[in-house]
Motif scaffolding. Structure first.
Motif, PDB file in Angstrom:
ATOM      1  N   GLY A   1       0.778  -1.228   0.000  1.00 59.47           N
ATOM      2  CA  GLY A   1       0.000   0.000   0.000  1.00 59.47           C
ATOM      3  C   GLY A   1       0.811   1.279   0.000  1.00 59.47           C
ATOM      4  O   GLY A   1       0.246   2.374   0.052  1.00 59.47           O
ATOM      5  N   ARG A   2       2.167   1.155  -0.111  1.00 59.69           N
ATOM      6  CA  ARG A   2       3.004   2.352   0.013  1.00 59.69           C
ATOM      7  C   ARG A   2       3.940   2.576  -1.177  1.00 59.69           C
ATOM      8  O   ARG A   2       4.411   3.679  -1.378  1.00 59.69           O
ATOM      9  N   LYS A   3       4.232   1.521  -1.936  1.00 58.69           N
ATOM     10  CA  LYS A   3       5.283   1.636  -2.949  1.00 58.69           C
ATOM     11  C   LYS A   3       4.827   1.023  -4.268  1.00 58.69           C
ATOM     12  O   LYS A   3       4.541  -0.164  -4.351  1.00 58.69           O
TER      13      LYS A   3
ATOM     14  N   LYS B   1       1.489   9.878  -0.049  1.00 55.68           N
ATOM     15  CA  LYS B   1       2.263   9.059   0.885  1.00 55.68           C
ATOM     16  C   LYS B   1       2.949   7.882   0.193  1.00 55.68           C
ATOM     17  O   LYS B   1       3.704   7.151   0.826  1.00 55.68           O
ATOM     18  N   GLN B   2       2.684   7.708  -1.066  1.00 54.94           N
ATOM     19  CA  GLN B   2       3.243   6.585  -1.811  1.00 54.94           C
ATOM     20  C   GLN B   2       4.470   7.008  -2.613  1.00 54.94           C
ATOM     21  O   GLN B   2       4.632   8.182  -2.956  1.00 54.94           O
ATOM     22  N   SER B   3       5.336   6.041  -2.887  1.00 51.64           N
ATOM     23  CA  SER B   3       6.516   6.289  -3.701  1.00 51.64           C
ATOM     24  C   SER B   3       6.447   5.428  -4.951  1.00 51.64           C
ATOM     25  O   SER B   3       5.710   4.440  -5.007  1.00 51.64           O
TER      26      SER B   3
ATOM     27  N   ASN C   1       4.992  10.833  -3.182  1.00 51.90           N
ATOM     28  CA  ASN C   1       6.044  11.320  -2.291  1.00 51.90           C
ATOM     29  C   ASN C   1       7.374  11.481  -3.026  1.00 51.90           C
ATOM     30  O   ASN C   1       8.018  12.522  -2.953  1.00 51.90           O
TER      31      ASN C   1
ATOM     32  N   CYS D   1      -2.983   6.990  -7.051  1.00 53.07           N
ATOM     33  CA  CYS D   1      -1.851   7.170  -6.135  1.00 53.07           C
ATOM     34  C   CYS D   1      -2.111   8.367  -5.229  1.00 53.07           C
ATOM     35  O   CYS D   1      -2.988   9.181  -5.493  1.00 53.07           O
TER      36      CYS D   1
END
Length: 472
Positions: free
Chosen positions: A320-322, A342-344, A362, A339
């Motif tokens: 859920g982040r990348k 907070k995501q990369s 991010n 997206c």
């Protein structure tokens, strides 16, 4: 008569045994004598102080950072063993020097291996640690014709390679985690002033070999990274790895490559320009209709894309982040739309493809890509281009920081909202930045970032200016 002769023989044998025992004791004590040398004691203090401080910070961080720090500590321990052996050995030839330096080279290759492949966690830590270890190669200096800078200058130049990544750590963790900033500061002080001042005090002109010492050099010191394997009936080992930091073959005996070959041919007096074609006006970039100045958008292709040998293609959101985009070949219609800030986004091993990131994220990292186009709207932290070749990146919104590292050929297209971006480049060439013209339908204005610099010494310090070219 016979009795007297026997007594003399027994006395001679006794003296020979005494001399033999004394010789063995000298050999056994040789390492202790060398270890008691002031230069060896000072290096032990360097390890205990500077490396100890770095290790203490790494213990608090753990994980990959601790692993990389242990490899660094191992490299310094190997160099201490080599310094002891320098005290005991005569100066070797090039082949012997390469064999002598082999244990240190193996540890440095181990540190580099931690940074290879898919970008690991704490990549900046691993890269800073691995790049900094090239400073230990000062011990290979064998004279002004060896192709190296003097030991002090070599240590300083090697740290400059690592400082790019070390500064990223300081910026990233400035207000987040003091353990990481302490690690980065300890790493810098290990080399500047630590190793630099040590070399300046004891070996400013390179290692001092023992003219009356041993003429042979054993293969591996006691702390070598690769212990000897026990004899067995196993298959033959694989071929040796490609040329690494140290090599026994003198550069003059190898065939010239790249620009060196060009200059060698020019020096030979041959008509090297006879086969060159004249560049006509229609061949110049500014007159070519196929160069629009904007990264291509989404397009559908009927043919099946090629697949990378490195692994299957990926475009997925992990934890859920990348967002991970890997091994995409010949795909011009890649899109990330769902997206948030907070995501990369991490793009790795892609070729001849175009990715659009629709929304604010991010940060974006483009690693080991070739002929890749990236179009994004906004990034909160930074957009990084690393180890790439021939990439085009277009920012349609804002980006506070853009960094280009170890990349050849990079076109950056900035919007009006991103003109205040800070652009950092290192070990890169052919970096062009294009910005919008004055009017809404105006042409893009191209600016080439300098890759050559002039350093002059003025008023007690060096002043650096970029090289500017002008043509008539």
């Amino acid at each position: 008569m016979e009795e007297r002769l026997i007594q003399r023989l027994e006395a001679a044998i006794g003296r020979l045994e005494s001399l033999s025992a004394g010789s063995r004791s000298v050999d056994l004590a040789g390492g202790e004598v060398a270890a008691a040398d002031p230069s060896i004691s000072a290096f032990e203090s360097l390890i205990e102080g500077y490396v100890g401080r770095l290790s203490a910070a790494a213990e608090k961080i753990g994980g990959k950072v601790l692993e990389a720090t242990k490899v660094l500590k191992e490299a310094f321990s190997v160099q201490k063993e080599l310094l002891v052996r320098v005290k005991q050995s005569q100066k070797p030839d090039l082949t012997g020097l390469a064999e002598f330096l082999k244990p240190l080279n193996e540890v440095i290759m181990k540190a580099n291996a931690l940074t290879e492949g898919r970008r690991p966690d704490f990549f900046n830590h691993l890269k800073a640690s691995a790049d900094s270890l090239t400073a230990l190669a000062w011990i290979a200096y064998s004279g002004k014709d060896c192709g190296m800078s003097l030991p002090i200058a070599h240590v300083e130049e090697s740290w400059q390679m690592a400082e790019f990544y070390n500064n990223k750590i300081l910026v990233e963790y400035k207000n987040k985690d003091p353990n990481h900033t302490e690690w980065a500061k300890a790493l810098k002080e290990l080399y500047l002033p630590g190793l630099r001042d040590y070399v300046k005090s004891f070996y400013p002109l390179g290692p001092v070999w023992n003219p009356t010492g041993k003429t042979t050099v054993s293969t591996t010191p006691s702390t070598s990274a690769t212990p000897k394997a026990p004899p067995s009936k196993l298959p033959a080992p694989p071929p040796p790895p490609p040329a690494s930091l140290f090599t026994s073959e003198p550069s003059s005996s190898r065939p010239k490559e790249g620009m060196a070959a060009v200059f060698q041919e020019i020096s030979s007096g041959k008509p090297v320009t006879s086969g060159l074609r004249k560049v006509t006006n229609d061949m110049k970039t500014k007159n070519r209709a196929d160069r629009t100045g904007v990264v291509g958008g989404i397009e559908k292709e009927g043919r099946s894309p090629a697949f990378s040998k490195a692994g299957p293609p990926k475009l997925e959101l992990q934890m859920g982040r990348k967002w991970v985009v890997e091994n995409q070949i010949g795909r011009k219609n890649l899109v990330i739309s769902d997206c948030d800030s907070k995501q990369s986004v991490y793009v790795f091993g892609c070729k001849d493809s175009v990715l659009q990131v629709q929304g604010k994220v991010n940060n974006i990292t483009v690693d080991k890509c070739t002929k890749m186009g990236i179009v994004f709207t906004d990034v909160v932290a930074a957009c990084e281009i690393v180890n790439c070749n021939g990439v085009e990146v277009q920012c349609q919104g804002s980006a506070p920081t853009i960094s280009v590292d170890n990349t050849g050929g990079c076109q950056l297209y900035l919007s009006k909202d991103s003109l205040q971006a800070s652009i950092t480049t290192a070990k890169s060439s052919e970096i062009n930045v294009l910005i919008p013209g004055g009017s809404a339908d105006g042409d893009w204005v191209e600016h080439a970032l300098p890759q050559q610099f002039i350093h002059t010494y003025k008023d007690g310090q060096f002043v650096t200016h970029p090289v500017s070219h002008s043509g008539g």
